[in-house]
Scaffold this motif. Structure first.
Motif, short mmCIF file in Angstrom:
data_model
loop_
_atom_site.label_atom_id
_atom_site.label_comp_id
_atom_site.label_asym_id
_atom_site.label_seq_id
_atom_site.Cartn_x
_atom_site.Cartn_y
_atom_site.Cartn_z
N GLU A 49 0.82 -1.21 0.00
CA GLU A 49 0.00 0.00 0.00
C GLU A 49 0.85 1.26 0.00
O GLU A 49 0.54 2.22 -0.71
N LYS A 50 1.92 1.29 0.79
CA LYS A 50 2.80 2.47 0.81
C LYS A 50 3.46 2.67 -0.55
O LYS A 50 3.61 3.81 -1.01
N GLU A 105 0.86 4.13 -2.87
CA GLU A 105 0.61 5.54 -2.54
C GLU A 105 1.64 6.46 -3.16
O GLU A 105 1.35 7.63 -3.44
#
Length: 118
Positions: free
Chosen positions: A57-58, A61
Motif C-alpha cells: 500500500e505504501k 501511494e
C-alpha cells in the motif's frame, strides 16, 4: 524515486506493522535481482500479511509499481518485488529455515536506523 528512498519507504512500512528483526542487505554487485533485499518476519500469518500489505500500500501511494507479490495467501514467505528493492516477509517459523541473511552473506548489511528515525 531513488532506490535508497524506496528502501527507506519499505523499511518504514514494515516497521509500522512491528516487523521483527528487520534487516536490509545491499545486493549491488552481489546479485542482479535487486539493489536491496529487505528481510523481516512476523509472529503469525496475520502479522506477516499485515506487513506485506502495508509495504504494498505504501508503494502504491507513492506510485511505485509492485511488479509481483507472491506467497500472500499462505503467509509463510511473502515476496514483494518493487524492482530495485525486494522485500521478503517471513512467518517466524520459516525465516530460520531459509536463512537468507546467511545465503547472501557476501552482501553488506545496511544500517536502517537513520531511515527509521526520519
Amino acid at each position: 524515486m531513488q532506490e535508497r528512498e524506496l528502501l527507506s519507504l519499505v523499511a518504514k512500512a514494515a516497521d509500522d506493522k512491528k516487523a521483527i528483526d528487520l534487516v536490509a542487505l545491499n545486493m549491488q554487485g552481489v546479485s542482479l535481482v535487486a539493489d536491496y533485499f529487505v528481510i523481516c518476519h512476523g509472529n503469525s500469518d496475520k502479522q506477516a500479511q499485515a506487513i506485506a500489505r502495508e509495504i504494498k500500500e505504501k508503494a502504491q501511494e507513492h506510485n511505485i509499481h509492485v511488479k509481483r507479490m507472491e506467497g500472500f495467501d499462505e503467509a509463510r514467505w511473502i515476496l514483494i518485488d518493487l524492482g530495485d528493492v525486494v522485500a521478503h516477509v517471513f512467518h517466524k517459523d520459516e525465516r530460520g529455515y531459509y536463512k537468507l541473511e546467511r545465503l547472501w552473506g557476501d552482501a553488506p548489511i545496511v544500517d536502517l536506523q537513520e531511515e527509521l528515525r526520519a
